[in-house]
Every structure is written in C-alpha cells, then in structure tokens.
Design an enzyme around this catalytic site. Sequence first.
Site, PDB file in Angstrom:
ATOM      1  N   GLY A  56       0.695  -1.114  -0.010  1.00  0.00           N
ATOM      2  CA  GLY A  56       0.014  -0.076   0.059  1.00  0.00           C
ATOM      3  C   GLY A  56       0.932   1.167  -0.137  1.00  0.00           C
ATOM      4  N   ASP A 246      -1.336   5.078  -6.140  1.00  0.00           N
ATOM      5  CA  ASP A 246       0.332   5.081  -5.786  1.00  0.00           C
ATOM      6  C   ASP A 246       1.323   6.152  -6.284  1.00  0.00           C
ATOM      7  OD1 ASP A 246      -1.105   2.303  -5.982  1.00  0.00           O
ATOM      8  OD2 ASP A 246       0.579   1.976  -4.795  1.00  0.00           O
ATOM      9  N   LYS A 257      -3.705   0.293  -8.574  1.00  0.00           N
ATOM     10  CA  LYS A 257      -3.543  -1.220  -8.898  1.00  0.00           C
ATOM     11  C   LYS A 257      -4.257  -1.489 -10.263  1.00  0.00           C
ATOM     12  CE  LYS A 257      -2.337  -3.444  -6.959  1.00  0.00           C
ATOM     13  NZ  LYS A 257      -0.795  -3.758  -7.058  1.00  0.00           N
TER      14      LYS A 257
HETATM   15  C1  LIG Z   1      -3.787   3.667  -0.098  1.00  0.00           C
HETATM   16  S1  LIG Z   1      -2.589   3.283  -1.598  1.00  0.00           S
HETATM   17  C2  LIG Z   1      -2.885   1.464  -1.699  1.00  0.00           C
HETATM   18  C3  LIG Z   1      -2.816   1.273  -3.124  1.00  0.00           C
HETATM   19  O1  LIG Z   1      -1.666   0.542  -2.762  1.00  0.00           O
HETATM   20  C4  LIG Z   1      -2.049  -0.877  -3.612  1.00  0.00           C
HETATM   21  O2  LIG Z   1      -0.870  -1.541  -4.509  1.00  0.00           O
HETATM   22  P1  LIG Z   1      -0.263  -2.680  -3.713  1.00  0.00           P
HETATM   23  O3  LIG Z   1      -1.205  -3.524  -3.005  1.00  0.00           O
HETATM   24  O4  LIG Z   1       0.519  -3.227  -4.734  1.00  0.00           O
HETATM   25  O5  LIG Z   1       0.851  -1.947  -2.718  1.00  0.00           O
HETATM   26  C5  LIG Z   1      -3.167  -0.363  -4.644  1.00  0.00           C
HETATM   27  O6  LIG Z   1      -2.719   0.211  -5.884  1.00  0.00           O
HETATM   28  C6  LIG Z   1      -3.930   0.501  -3.498  1.00  0.00           C
HETATM   29  O7  LIG Z   1      -4.618   1.173  -4.176  1.00  0.00           O
END
Ligand SMILES: CSC[C@H]1O[C@H](OP(=O)(O)O)[C@H](O)[C@@H]1O
Length: 358
Positions: A56, A246, A257
């Site tokens: 995240g 992100d 994502k």
């Molecule tokens: C609050 S930002 C969360 C954001 O990060 C996630 O990616 P990952 O699980 O690969 O770190 C995803 O893009 C979420 O929207």
Amino acid sequence: MAVEAAVPREQFQALAWSGDGLLLLDQRQLPGNESYLLCRTAADVAEAINAMSVRGAPAIGIAAAYGIALAARELGSADDWSAALEPSFAMLEGTRPTAVNLAWALRMMQQQLQRLPEGSDVPATLLALARQIHDSDREANLTMGRLGMQQLRKYDKRPQHVITHCNAGALATGGFGTALGVIRTAHAAGLIEQVHANETRPWLQGTRLTAWELMREGIPVSLQADLAVGHLMKEQSISWVIVGADRIAANGDVANKIGTYALAVLAMHHGVRFMVVAPSSTIDMQLDNGDLIPLEERDADELLIVGNRQLDTGAEVFNPVFDVTPADLIDVIVTEKGIIERPDARKLADMMSRQRLH
Ligand SMILES: CSC[C@H]1O[C@H](OP(=O)(O)O)[C@H](O)[C@@H]1O
C-alpha cells in the site's frame, strides 16, 4: 531476517513501532492468520516491502521511514551520517518503483538528516520523524474520510452502493485508510448500503484484505471477480467507484492497482462517478503526466500459483501490477488539503500550494 512477534495490544495496525523495532502485520497471511513480523534492521524492512508483507503506497513509505530509523539505531554513531546511511536509503528506495510515497518519505528523512546540527541524537531524531510521518498519514486519512463522505452526500443523501478496487484501507496506510477511510466515514454517516469489492487479481487484495477489514467492522461488503464490474454497473445502481492511488502525476493522471483504468472506463460508460483518495504525498509534481510513471511488473508466479497449485503451462505471462487512469476519467481527487473536481495540471498545482486542512 524479520521474526514472528507478539500481537500488539491495540486493534490491528498494519505497522506499529515497538521498543525492539517495527512490527508489521504480515499481509501475506491474511485472512485467517494474523501474524506479526518484527523488523530490527533496514534490510528486514526492505525484504518485507519486496515480499508485500507490508504493502500500500502510504504504508510502504512509512515502513521505509522506520527502516532508516532502524539503520541509524544499528549504526549508533557515524562521522558522516549521510554517507553511512546512503546504502540503506538506496536499498529501501529500490524496493518498489510505483508508489511515490516511498521516495517522498525517504526524502523527508534525508532532508531532516541534512538539517541536523552537529552533536544531534540522530537515531532518536530520525525515529521521531518516522513516527510523525506515520501519525500524520493517519490524520490525513481522517480528514479525507470526511471530505470524501461529503462528496457522496452532495449528490445523494440516501444509502448507496459503491465499488472499490484493491485495498486502500488501514492495511495500506498509517491507519483508517484512504478509499476505505471514505467508505468507513460514509458508512458511519448512513450513506453506504453496500460496498462491492473487486477481488483484485492476481494478489487478491480485495478478497483477502478489503473484505477482511470491512467485515471486521460490520460494513456490508460483497466480492466480485474484477471483470464482473461491467455487469454489476449494468444491473445495479452504483453511485461511486472509490479507489486509492500509488502515484498521481502533475496533470491528474493516476497510477493505481492494475484494473483501475478498465474500471474507470466502465464507470464513464455507465455514468458512475469516479473518486480517487490519496494524501498529497502521493502527488508527484515532477512528472508531467501518467505515461512517465514507472509501472511495476511482478513475478509470473503471482499469476500462476493459485492456492498450492502451480498452473504453469509454459505460456508467457505479463504481470503489470499497476496501470494509469487518465485525469479525464476522474470526477474528483480527494486529498488532506482539499478536493479537486475534474482534475487538471492547474488545479493540482493550486492544491499543492495549499496548507493542510488539519
Ligand atoms: C492507499 S494506497 C493503496 C494502493 O496500493 C496498492 O498496491 P499494492 O497492494 O501493490 O501495494 C493498490 O494500488 C492500492 O490502491
């Protein structure tokens, strides 16, 4: 190597500082197993970010900040702190390329380090800043929760159906969540009839993390296959898609994502409003547009291993884990400094010049 650790007293937190180091709720084990890792070194933190034990955008930035504090504690003293910590900065920044919060948090730590007068207690000062970055992120989420809820109420004061993608919850941040922070606040205000969460292949942040967070709090959530959302929007009255981010480019293009872009196109087609919720640390004014955002690709096994089965047929695998949604598909960006409707470069520049609302 991070080790298993006791569960912290308070309700779950993706990250928590204990006297021994950084406690991380190991998100690879959710749902079903709430186990914590204790990171004692910067290398432990880098390994946890790479392995997505913590993930995240804001959460990995906060974890990296604590990683620098751990590196300084491990050193104890140094003639030239910037030189001594440089390898830790490089290691942590090299973990994941898309979430700009990682680079932002490390830059905050570097700027603090360069400002410190001779004789400062560097380890204690860096730890204090890491904790401040952590606490400030949670505060920002509470502010964004209110601002986002007001957007839902602006158009409809009745309980409504919303879609979310991936996990932009307490697990992805310093607490409370960005997109899920809006959903939590809207639910408390009686504005949520049902949350429809995409499973979010291949890592299943929706099925494993978002459903887990919302079910724990009695927020009505149902899961659907990612590409079921087109049929869902056709059959069900959906008021908003609410997602995290992100990295947001200077013109308002949003990296999030994989699947978010397709979701935005479907939302436009069905007249569903599209909300991106992210702290201003997610906005990268150095990048003019979303085409310049580095999009992480992860290992083929993240697609091919399902449960304990290896489904490799020899076919090639393309596994980008982020995509870019153009600004013109976004109705509103919610940050802790305020909201931007119909985002564009001028509005983002204006936003970034504002003070925080809290
Ligand atoms: C609050 S930002 C969360 C954001 O990060 C996630 O990616 P990952 O699980 O690969 O770190 C995803 O893009 C979420 O929207």
